[in-house]
Design an enzyme around this catalytic site. Sequence first.
Site, mmCIF file in Angstrom:
data_model
loop_
_atom_site.group_PDB
_atom_site.id
_atom_site.type_symbol
_atom_site.label_atom_id
_atom_site.label_comp_id
_atom_site.label_asym_id
_atom_site.label_seq_id
_atom_site.Cartn_x
_atom_site.Cartn_y
_atom_site.Cartn_z
ATOM 1 N N HIS A 65 19.942 -16.316 6.828
ATOM 2 C CA HIS A 65 21.120 -16.789 6.104
ATOM 3 C C HIS A 65 20.691 -17.826 5.057
ATOM 4 C CE1 HIS A 65 25.556 -18.355 6.618
ATOM 5 N NE2 HIS A 65 25.287 -17.994 5.391
ATOM 6 N N HIS A 101 18.170 -15.036 17.269
ATOM 7 C CA HIS A 101 19.347 -15.815 16.884
ATOM 8 C C HIS A 101 18.979 -16.817 15.775
ATOM 9 C CE1 HIS A 101 23.198 -17.998 17.927
ATOM 10 N NE2 HIS A 101 22.547 -18.929 17.253
ATOM 11 N N GLU A 102 17.970 -17.617 16.044
ATOM 12 C CA GLU A 102 17.597 -18.642 15.059
ATOM 13 C C GLU A 102 17.062 -17.997 13.782
ATOM 14 O OE1 GLU A 102 18.720 -21.459 15.477
ATOM 15 O OE2 GLU A 102 19.148 -21.252 17.615
ATOM 16 N N HIS A 125 19.900 -17.210 11.607
ATOM 17 C CA HIS A 125 20.303 -18.382 10.813
ATOM 18 C C HIS A 125 19.320 -18.576 9.660
ATOM 19 C CE1 HIS A 125 23.533 -19.872 13.276
ATOM 20 N NE2 HIS A 125 22.793 -20.178 14.320
HETATM 21 ZN ZN LIG Z 1 23.439 -20.515 16.261
#
Ligand SMILES: [Zn+2]
Length: 660
Positions: free
Chosen positions: A506, A499-500, A503
Amino acid sequence: MGKIIKAKNYNARIKKPPLEEGVWGRLLGQGEANPLLQPFLGIHQTAPFNSIKIEHYLPAVDAAIEEAKSEVQKTIDNPALPDFANTIVALDLAGERLNRIQSIFFNLNSAETCDQMQEIAKEVAPKLSDFGNDITLNEQLFARIKQVYDRRETLDLNVEETTLLEKTYRRFVRSGANLNETDKAKYREITKELSQLGLQFQQNVLAETNAFELLITDEKDLSRLPESVVEMAAQTARSKNKEGWLFNLQYPSYVPFLKYADNRELREQIFRASSSRGNRGNENDNNDIIHRIVELRIKKAHLLGFKTHAEYKLQERMAETPEKVTSFLEDLHQESKSFAVKEFSEVQKYAEKSGFKGALQRWDWAYYSEKLKSEKYNFTDEEVKPYLQLEKVISGVFGLAQKLYGLGLKENKSIEIYHPDVMAYEVYNENYDFIAVLYLDFFPREGKRSGAWMTDYRPQSNVNGNSIRPHISLVTNFSKPTESTPSLLTFDEVTTFLHEFGHGLHGMLSQCQFPGTSGTNVYWDFVELPSQVHENWAYEKEWLDTFAVHFQTGEKLPESLIQKIQKAQNFQAAYMMERQLSFAMLDMAYHHREQPVDGDLREFELKAIASTDLFEPVDGSSQSTAFSHIFSGGYDAGYYSYKWAEVLDADAFSVFQEKA
Ligand SMILES: [Zn+2]
């Protein structure tokens, strides 16, 4: 739950011309140069963590604010007719030094803080609030921006330029630029106080998390706790010169305790400690702070012409209106409620079958759920951990980044770090072009907030061919290695990492012109898409096969175990959904309202989450008083984003699957 943090709680972005080193030193009247005010000369111009001392922050912030102001003033005083470059871009680039200093300060205040840092934060926050307001409430500057904005159709701007122009204009309007002088003054007071309250909230939660310790001295009380958890607790005790086993409210200690400890009284004790954080009537109590934050957010919304804070926030989101969010949440709730009730009674029945009497309490939930899950799917979470050694997971995640995006990551020990646990990597694309620095900071510490988040120390930009690559950081609270065992992650921790890392991608892959549009500067209910979509790989055998081997035997994660994990993927999915919905509904209850909350917050909270709650309320507990996401994390009227983006990421993942 992984968060994104934007340290920038000021309103404007500013630019350098790099002042020569000595100038600021002299201005500060300091003998020794302040490293925060020098050009960052290390590799990739990363933050000079080795030479930053706590006493450097305040003078650096003061000096950088002055510098930023003079840069903005130049834009205001520019005799040329305002245009996109000399006004909008100039403003976006202004105050770069201040931006970098405060990124360092606030990122460390989350990941590696101490009493002194927290005191400084309380001084810095209002200064930044004043500075931001000086800019967005400046009439001449706004007039220039408006002139450009009004001519936007004729300027022949590309999509990104148009986005920056519109964002800038709206940011000013949404920050009070159209208010009269009296209301501007009110706006200043409100935002200044809010900046301090958010910090205080976060500090209180950290203090409360650190305040609790459970020292076990009788081995019997460790019954059924996994060996690795027991060893970690022994190590924690030793590090504090205590005999026995020490548990605390950090995730790697708290979560397995609730999941495995046979001793029900101790489970209750640790649960109550965690769930009453910020609600104990002591100096860290957050109740008054919440009342005040909610009240001020309403006042601010009213000043700006909105009925509620949610209405104000949602103007800049995909969801657009509170009504849409509310009905989105309600629809999901209607779909999942009955399944959640079934899942709940399944655990209740299972517990009774194992001899439990009475109604299941919150501190029983994880314990019996884990047992039920292992019976139903014939494996335990502990069985999986030996195959998920942190170092190997890292290489698996990096391998994924290479396969999907052609990225290569290489640790570079000459990049300065802020704590010995932190690792710094250089990231390259398939042409061996440098694209980012990535910091990874995995283990809990007393100076680190709970949870997991991504943030940056420097955003990406590329204005007039001056390509600036980003410095990204991922911070988590994963299980530490012990003397005998390396760090072994739970399956959930692997998912959190993905998940991180999503990010992080991104941020790292950003290819924008302007800092104000680059990286994670997107609509807040889009921001969880890149993160959540990557979680899906945790369930892919093909990916697990690339790294998951037993840390002792080297045996591959057996296919049979992978199948069990996949089958268990939707275990208690409806229950989890309802839990996330209850957070999102509580968030909306606080923020989609026209009046401050009257009276007791716990009563208010119970009412707000009543439809999703399956347990009897626990005395002294409060969801709200430790709900950092919405009171200090930027997810106010935004917690729904996790569910919102989940709907989008299901589609996105299917595209990856088709193309793979
Ligand atoms: Zn998040």
